[in-house]
Motif scaffolding. Structure first.
Motif, mmCIF file in Angstrom:
data_model
loop_
_atom_site.group_PDB
_atom_site.id
_atom_site.type_symbol
_atom_site.label_atom_id
_atom_site.label_comp_id
_atom_site.label_asym_id
_atom_site.label_seq_id
_atom_site.Cartn_x
_atom_site.Cartn_y
_atom_site.Cartn_z
ATOM 1 N N ARG A 28 0.896 -1.155 0.000
ATOM 2 C CA ARG A 28 0.000 0.000 0.000
ATOM 3 C C ARG A 28 0.935 1.205 0.000
ATOM 4 N NH1 ARG A 28 -4.461 -0.727 3.297
ATOM 5 N NH2 ARG A 28 -3.010 -1.409 4.883
ATOM 6 N N ALA A 29 0.598 2.230 -0.770
ATOM 7 C CA ALA A 29 1.472 3.401 -0.857
ATOM 8 C C ALA A 29 0.648 4.667 -1.018
ATOM 9 C CB ALA A 29 2.433 3.253 -2.041
ATOM 10 N N ASP A 30 1.282 5.786 -0.732
ATOM 11 C CA ASP A 30 0.670 7.096 -0.949
ATOM 12 C C ASP A 30 1.265 7.699 -2.207
ATOM 13 O OD1 ASP A 30 -0.935 7.146 1.393
ATOM 14 O OD2 ASP A 30 0.829 7.666 2.583
ATOM 15 N N ASP A 31 0.408 8.119 -3.127
ATOM 16 C CA ASP A 31 0.825 8.863 -4.318
ATOM 17 C C ASP A 31 0.838 10.322 -3.888
ATOM 18 O OD1 ASP A 31 0.937 10.358 -6.677
ATOM 19 O OD2 ASP A 31 -0.409 9.034 -7.768
ATOM 20 N N THR A 32 2.041 10.876 -3.672
ATOM 21 C CA THR A 32 2.155 12.234 -3.143
ATOM 22 C C THR A 32 1.814 13.300 -4.174
ATOM 23 O OG1 THR A 32 4.521 12.321 -3.659
ATOM 24 C CG2 THR A 32 3.903 11.525 -1.460
ATOM 25 N N VAL A 33 1.803 12.953 -5.458
ATOM 26 C CA VAL A 33 1.450 13.922 -6.495
ATOM 27 C C VAL A 33 -0.066 14.090 -6.594
ATOM 28 C CG1 VAL A 33 1.536 14.418 -8.968
ATOM 29 C CG2 VAL A 33 3.568 13.545 -7.808
ATOM 30 N N LEU A 34 -0.793 12.974 -6.639
ATOM 31 C CA LEU A 34 -2.247 13.033 -6.797
ATOM 32 C C LEU A 34 -3.010 12.890 -5.485
ATOM 33 C CD1 LEU A 34 -2.672 11.043 -10.116
ATOM 34 C CD2 LEU A 34 -2.554 13.510 -9.790
ATOM 35 N N VAL A 38 -2.570 4.069 -3.314
ATOM 36 C CA VAL A 38 -2.404 3.154 -4.431
ATOM 37 C C VAL A 38 -1.782 1.858 -3.933
ATOM 38 C CG1 VAL A 38 -2.162 4.993 -6.165
ATOM 39 C CG2 VAL A 38 -0.120 4.115 -5.001
ATOM 40 N N ALA A 39 -1.775 0.860 -4.790
ATOM 41 C CA ALA A 39 -1.034 -0.375 -4.527
ATOM 42 C C ALA A 39 0.161 -0.379 -5.473
ATOM 43 C CB ALA A 39 -1.918 -1.588 -4.777
ATOM 44 N N VAL A 40 1.321 -0.740 -4.956
ATOM 45 C CA VAL A 40 2.539 -0.771 -5.757
ATOM 46 C C VAL A 40 3.099 -2.186 -5.739
ATOM 47 C CG1 VAL A 40 4.890 0.114 -6.027
ATOM 48 C CG2 VAL A 40 3.072 1.650 -5.257
ATOM 49 N N ARG A 86 20.336 -0.136 -5.702
ATOM 50 C CA ARG A 86 19.766 -1.263 -6.458
ATOM 51 C C ARG A 86 18.618 -0.793 -7.320
ATOM 52 N NH1 ARG A 86 19.744 -6.915 -3.546
ATOM 53 N NH2 ARG A 86 19.636 -7.428 -5.745
ATOM 54 N N ARG A 87 18.509 -1.402 -8.477
ATOM 55 C CA ARG A 87 17.434 -1.089 -9.415
ATOM 56 C C ARG A 87 16.116 -1.669 -8.893
ATOM 57 N NH1 ARG A 87 17.348 -1.219 -15.658
ATOM 58 N NH2 ARG A 87 15.161 -1.575 -16.077
ATOM 59 N N VAL A 88 15.063 -0.852 -8.917
ATOM 60 C CA VAL A 88 13.738 -1.279 -8.487
ATOM 61 C C VAL A 88 12.757 -0.993 -9.622
ATOM 62 C CG1 VAL A 88 11.867 -0.904 -6.827
ATOM 63 C CG2 VAL A 88 14.248 -0.809 -6.053
ATOM 64 N N SER A 89 12.085 -2.037 -10.093
ATOM 65 C CA SER A 89 11.044 -1.897 -11.111
ATOM 66 C C SER A 89 9.707 -2.096 -10.414
ATOM 67 C CB SER A 89 11.198 -2.958 -12.195
ATOM 68 O OG SER A 89 12.445 -2.827 -12.832
ATOM 69 N N PHE A 90 8.726 -1.243 -10.766
ATOM 70 C CA PHE A 90 7.453 -1.327 -10.060
ATOM 71 C C PHE A 90 6.278 -0.954 -10.954
ATOM 72 C CE2 PHE A 90 9.212 2.867 -9.435
ATOM 73 C CZ PHE A 90 8.138 3.730 -9.582
ATOM 74 N N LEU A 91 5.118 -1.426 -10.529
ATOM 75 C CA LEU A 91 3.847 -1.221 -11.207
ATOM 76 C C LEU A 91 2.903 -0.575 -10.194
ATOM 77 C CD1 LEU A 91 2.097 -2.098 -13.731
ATOM 78 C CD2 LEU A 91 1.674 -4.208 -12.490
ATOM 79 N N VAL A 92 2.241 0.507 -10.574
ATOM 80 C CA VAL A 92 1.326 1.207 -9.672
ATOM 81 C C VAL A 92 -0.100 0.958 -10.153
ATOM 82 C CG1 VAL A 92 0.668 3.429 -8.678
ATOM 83 C CG2 VAL A 92 3.068 2.975 -9.248
ATOM 84 N N MET A 93 -0.961 0.557 -9.229
ATOM 85 C CA MET A 93 -2.344 0.253 -9.591
ATOM 86 C C MET A 93 -3.301 0.772 -8.531
ATOM 87 S SD MET A 93 -1.883 -3.829 -9.111
ATOM 88 C CE MET A 93 -0.330 -4.139 -8.312
ATOM 89 N N ALA A 94 -4.577 0.712 -8.842
ATOM 90 C CA ALA A 94 -5.604 1.132 -7.891
ATOM 91 C C ALA A 94 -5.502 0.275 -6.635
ATOM 92 C CB ALA A 94 -6.983 0.996 -8.516
#
Length: 191
Positions: A28-34, A38-40, A86-94
């Motif tokens: 669970r994460a906070d989208d600080t821009v919007l 969100v879920a990451v 370290r490289r981190v790849s992520f997907l952000v979703m509802a």
């Protein structure tokens, strides 16, 4: 490496870890821009170094971002950043308020009516994905969210576009030849 308070791309601040699997973890994460929750989904560190998995993960994001259906979690963003070198790849979703079907089932079996309703909802979501040439590849209770008020959502785990059939520009047919609108409703409408 990742934990509550970690920020990805100066935008997504991780909160609680919601779960994990073979490809990654979901937070669970906070989208600080919007200003929204969100879920990451973060790809496992070892896989973030593998170009094949990076491409698969990005393809998953692209495929799912095109799909709009009430039973499929919306994908908002895909990103790559460095965290502690370290490289981190992520997907952000509802973020879907609820719990995974596997957690629900640990408390005991569902009634027939609830089971049939969830099966029909998941089938409709998968039919919508198949109609766009997307195959989930990992449908299981851990990847199905049940909302607090009922209803199922498919998470975009291991979704991928399917290649066209040889000699055709169309994707392979879905598992069922019936269109989504022909799927049975449970309970049946009152007569």
């Amino acid at each position: 490496m990742l934990g509550a308070g970690t920020t990805l791309n100066d935008r997504y601040v991780l909160g609680d870890r919601l779960g994990g699997g073979g490809m990654g973890e979901v937070w669970r994460a906070d989208d600080t821009v919007l200003g929204r929750t969100v879920a990451v989904k973060v790809l496992m560190p070892a896989l973030s170094e593998d170009p094949t998995f990076i491409q698969r993960f990005q393809n998953e994001a692209r495929a799912m971002a095109t799909l709009r259906h009430p039973g499929v979690v919306d994908v908002y963003d895909y990103g790559v950043c460095e965290v502690e070198g370290r490289r981190v790849s992520f997907l952000v979703m509802a973020y879907v308020e609820g719990e995974s079907l596997d957690r629900v089932l640990r408390r005991g079996p569902l009634g027939v009516e609830t089971t049939m309703r969830l099966v029909a909802e998941v089938a409709e979501a998968l039919a919508a994905a198949h109609a766009q040439g997307i195959v989930h590849r990992d449908v299981k209770p851990a990847n199905l969210m049940v909302r607090a008020g009922g209803g199922a959502w498919c998470s975009p785990t291991s979704a991928s576009p399917t290649p066209p059939r040889r000699g055709s520009s169309r994707p392979p047919a879905p598992c069922s030849a019936r269109p989504a609108t022909a799927l049975p409703r449970w309970p049946p409408p009152a007569t």
